[in-house]
Structures are given as C-alpha cells and as structure tokens.
Design a protein around this motif. Structure first.
Motif, PDB file in Angstrom:
ATOM      1  N   ILE A 117      32.300  19.255  -9.962  1.00  0.00           N
ATOM      2  CA  ILE A 117      33.394  18.631  -9.913  1.00  0.00           C
ATOM      3  C   ILE A 117      33.032  17.050  -9.639  1.00  0.00           C
ATOM      4  CG2 ILE A 117      35.488  18.266  -8.719  1.00  0.00           C
ATOM      5  CD1 ILE A 117      35.739  21.529  -8.765  1.00  0.00           C
ATOM      6  N   GLY A 118      31.944  17.022  -8.522  1.00  0.00           N
ATOM      7  CA  GLY A 118      31.504  15.738  -7.962  1.00  0.00           C
ATOM      8  C   GLY A 118      30.868  15.036  -9.075  1.00  0.00           C
ATOM      9  N   ILE A 119      29.993  15.598 -10.006  1.00  0.00           N
ATOM     10  CA  ILE A 119      29.380  14.985 -11.093  1.00  0.00           C
ATOM     11  C   ILE A 119      30.291  14.411 -12.125  1.00  0.00           C
ATOM     12  CG2 ILE A 119      28.000  15.302 -12.933  1.00  0.00           C
ATOM     13  CD1 ILE A 119      26.248  17.258 -11.232  1.00  0.00           C
ATOM     14  N   ILE A 120      31.382  15.154 -12.232  1.00  0.00           N
ATOM     15  CA  ILE A 120      32.407  14.803 -13.323  1.00  0.00           C
ATOM     16  C   ILE A 120      33.341  13.538 -12.817  1.00  0.00           C
ATOM     17  CG2 ILE A 120      34.763  15.373 -14.046  1.00  0.00           C
ATOM     18  CD1 ILE A 120      33.578  18.368 -14.528  1.00  0.00           C
ATOM     19  N   ILE A 121      33.614  13.507 -11.434  1.00  0.00           N
ATOM     20  CA  ILE A 121      34.149  12.523 -10.832  1.00  0.00           C
ATOM     21  C   ILE A 121      33.117  11.340 -10.772  1.00  0.00           C
ATOM     22  CG2 ILE A 121      34.936  11.476  -8.699  1.00  0.00           C
ATOM     23  CD1 ILE A 121      36.238  14.590  -8.037  1.00  0.00           C
ATOM     24  N   CYS A 122      31.901  11.430 -10.575  1.00  0.00           N
ATOM     25  CA  CYS A 122      30.943  10.255 -10.657  1.00  0.00           C
ATOM     26  C   CYS A 122      30.944   9.708 -12.046  1.00  0.00           C
ATOM     27  CB  CYS A 122      29.653  10.516 -10.289  1.00  0.00           C
ATOM     28  SG  CYS A 122      29.327  10.925  -8.485  1.00  0.00           S
ATOM     29  N   ILE A 123      30.902  10.465 -13.030  1.00  0.00           N
ATOM     30  CA  ILE A 123      30.919   9.870 -14.684  1.00  0.00           C
ATOM     31  C   ILE A 123      32.393   9.086 -14.717  1.00  0.00           C
ATOM     32  CG2 ILE A 123      30.932  10.679 -16.675  1.00  0.00           C
ATOM     33  CD1 ILE A 123      29.084  12.828 -15.835  1.00  0.00           C
ATOM     34  N   THR A 124      33.354   9.790 -14.231  1.00  0.00           N
ATOM     35  CA  THR A 124      34.658   9.269 -15.027  1.00  0.00           C
ATOM     36  C   THR A 124      35.480   8.352 -14.150  1.00  0.00           C
ATOM     37  OG1 THR A 124      35.803  11.102 -13.745  1.00  0.00           O
ATOM     38  CG2 THR A 124      35.057  11.491 -16.069  1.00  0.00           C
ATOM     39  N   THR A 125      35.391   8.195 -12.823  1.00  0.00           N
ATOM     40  CA  THR A 125      35.941   7.412 -11.839  1.00  0.00           C
ATOM     41  C   THR A 125      35.531   5.889 -11.973  1.00  0.00           C
ATOM     42  OG1 THR A 125      37.093   7.127  -9.800  1.00  0.00           O
ATOM     43  CG2 THR A 125      34.893   7.542  -9.775  1.00  0.00           C
ATOM     44  N   ASP A 126      36.585   4.778 -11.586  1.00  0.00           N
ATOM     45  CA  ASP A 126      36.224   3.580 -11.637  1.00  0.00           C
ATOM     46  C   ASP A 126      36.909   3.079 -10.297  1.00  0.00           C
ATOM     47  OD1 ASP A 126      38.975   3.901 -12.166  1.00  0.00           O
ATOM     48  OD2 ASP A 126      38.927   2.102 -13.645  1.00  0.00           O
ATOM     49  N   ILE A 127      36.791   4.069  -9.422  1.00  0.00           N
ATOM     50  CA  ILE A 127      37.329   3.629  -8.023  1.00  0.00           C
ATOM     51  C   ILE A 127      36.308   3.810  -7.088  1.00  0.00           C
ATOM     52  CG2 ILE A 127      38.956   4.099  -6.318  1.00  0.00           C
ATOM     53  CD1 ILE A 127      41.265   5.137  -8.491  1.00  0.00           C
ATOM     54  N   ASP A 128      35.681   2.715  -6.671  1.00  0.00           N
ATOM     55  CA  ASP A 128      34.514   2.974  -5.539  1.00  0.00           C
ATOM     56  C   ASP A 128      34.754   3.793  -4.696  1.00  0.00           C
ATOM     57  OD1 ASP A 128      33.260   0.955  -7.135  1.00  0.00           O
ATOM     58  OD2 ASP A 128      34.039  -0.681  -5.652  1.00  0.00           O
ATOM     59  N   ARG A 129      35.675   4.223  -4.090  1.00  0.00           N
ATOM     60  CA  ARG A 129      36.059   5.164  -2.769  1.00  0.00           C
ATOM     61  C   ARG A 129      35.761   6.717  -3.390  1.00  0.00           C
ATOM     62  NH1 ARG A 129      40.350   7.889  -1.683  1.00  0.00           N
ATOM     63  NH2 ARG A 129      41.593   6.583  -2.792  1.00  0.00           N
ATOM     64  N   LYS A 130      36.509   6.780  -4.677  1.00  0.00           N
ATOM     65  CA  LYS A 130      36.413   8.228  -4.981  1.00  0.00           C
ATOM     66  C   LYS A 130      34.981   8.503  -5.585  1.00  0.00           C
ATOM     67  CE  LYS A 130      40.862   9.333  -7.061  1.00  0.00           C
ATOM     68  NZ  LYS A 130      41.588   9.423  -8.106  1.00  0.00           N
ATOM     69  N   TYR A 131      34.095   7.284  -5.854  1.00  0.00           N
ATOM     70  CA  TYR A 131      32.868   7.394  -6.646  1.00  0.00           C
ATOM     71  C   TYR A 131      31.819   7.815  -5.302  1.00  0.00           C
ATOM     72  CZ  TYR A 131      28.313   6.349  -8.195  1.00  0.00           C
ATOM     73  OH  TYR A 131      26.678   6.411  -8.467  1.00  0.00           O
ATOM     74  N   ASP A 132      31.994   7.295  -4.155  1.00  0.00           N
ATOM     75  CA  ASP A 132      31.328   7.238  -3.112  1.00  0.00           C
ATOM     76  C   ASP A 132      31.354   8.445  -2.603  1.00  0.00           C
ATOM     77  OD1 ASP A 132      30.321   4.639  -3.338  1.00  0.00           O
ATOM     78  OD2 ASP A 132      31.579   3.730  -1.944  1.00  0.00           O
ATOM     79  N   LYS A 133      32.540   9.120  -2.252  1.00  0.00           N
ATOM     80  CA  LYS A 133      32.842  10.305  -1.804  1.00  0.00           C
ATOM     81  C   LYS A 133      32.281  11.510  -2.895  1.00  0.00           C
ATOM     82  CE  LYS A 133      36.455  13.569  -0.121  1.00  0.00           C
ATOM     83  NZ  LYS A 133      37.959  13.630   0.267  1.00  0.00           N
ATOM     84  N   ALA A 134      32.592  11.386  -4.084  1.00  0.00           N
ATOM     85  CA  ALA A 134      31.839  12.256  -5.064  1.00  0.00           C
ATOM     86  C   ALA A 134      30.262  12.288  -5.091  1.00  0.00           C
ATOM     87  CB  ALA A 134      32.138  12.049  -6.498  1.00  0.00           C
ATOM     88  N   LYS A 135      29.745  11.229  -4.744  1.00  0.00           N
ATOM     89  CA  LYS A 135      28.413  10.929  -4.782  1.00  0.00           C
ATOM     90  C   LYS A 135      27.867  11.749  -3.590  1.00  0.00           C
ATOM     91  CE  LYS A 135      24.759   7.819  -4.606  1.00  0.00           C
ATOM     92  NZ  LYS A 135      24.183   6.337  -4.417  1.00  0.00           N
ATOM     93  N   SER A 136      28.598  11.648  -2.352  1.00  0.00           N
ATOM     94  CA  SER A 136      27.981  12.306  -1.066  1.00  0.00           C
ATOM     95  C   SER A 136      28.309  13.670  -1.382  1.00  0.00           C
ATOM     96  CB  SER A 136      28.654  11.643   0.181  1.00  0.00           C
ATOM     97  OG  SER A 136      30.204  12.067  -0.017  1.00  0.00           O
ATOM     98  N   ILE A 137      29.249  14.312  -2.111  1.00  0.00           N
ATOM     99  CA  ILE A 137      29.349  15.545  -2.262  1.00  0.00           C
ATOM    100  C   ILE A 137      28.377  16.246  -3.103  1.00  0.00           C
ATOM    101  CG2 ILE A 137      30.781  17.377  -3.231  1.00  0.00           C
ATOM    102  CD1 ILE A 137      33.179  15.617  -2.477  1.00  0.00           C
TER     103      ILE A 137
END
Length: 74
Positions: free
Chosen positions: A28-48
């Motif tokens: 799920i984290g990888i999917i969010i990193c690939i698809t989001t354009d919101i920095d906050r979501k990307y940073d949280k997904a990356k840390s997960i």
C-alpha cells in the motif's frame, strides 16, 4: 509508522490480489508513493515503506514492489 491502520477497502484489494498479510503495508505504501502528488501523503507512505522494509528480506521487498505495480497496472 507502526500505528498505520489499513482500511477495509485496501484489505479487500490485498486479499483479492493474494498479497501475503506481512506485505500489506509495504505494498500500500509503494502504491501511494507512486500515485500521490501530495507531499505529506508521499512522505508518510515513504516512511511506512522504509520502516516495513527493515524487517523484510530482499525477496519480500521485490515481491512487494512487483505486486504493487501489478495492482496498479491491472
């Protein structure tokens, strides 16, 4: 980020795609990193992804990456 809770829809997608439970969060984290354009979501997904990958083998991480891409492009 161990307090991340997977919602029911995400669980259904993981189960439908035969993702092992131990890989749910990282996929799920990888999917969010690939698809989001919101920095906050990307940073949280990356840390997960980073925190989950510490306890996984290289094979598990590769499987998670391939599974995430498979789900995205299916």
């Amino acid at each position: 980020m161990n307090n991340y809770i997977i919602n029911e829809k995400s669980k259904e997608v993981m189960i439908k795609n035969n993702v092992p439970e131990k890989l749910h969060k990282i996929v799920i984290g990888i999917i969010i990193c690939i698809t989001t354009d919101i920095d906050r979501k990307y940073d949280k997904a990356k840390s997960i992804v980073e925190s989950e990958s510490v306890n996984l083998s290289d094979l598990d991480i590769t499987t998670a990456q391939n599974t995430a891409l498979s789900i995205l492009y299916s």
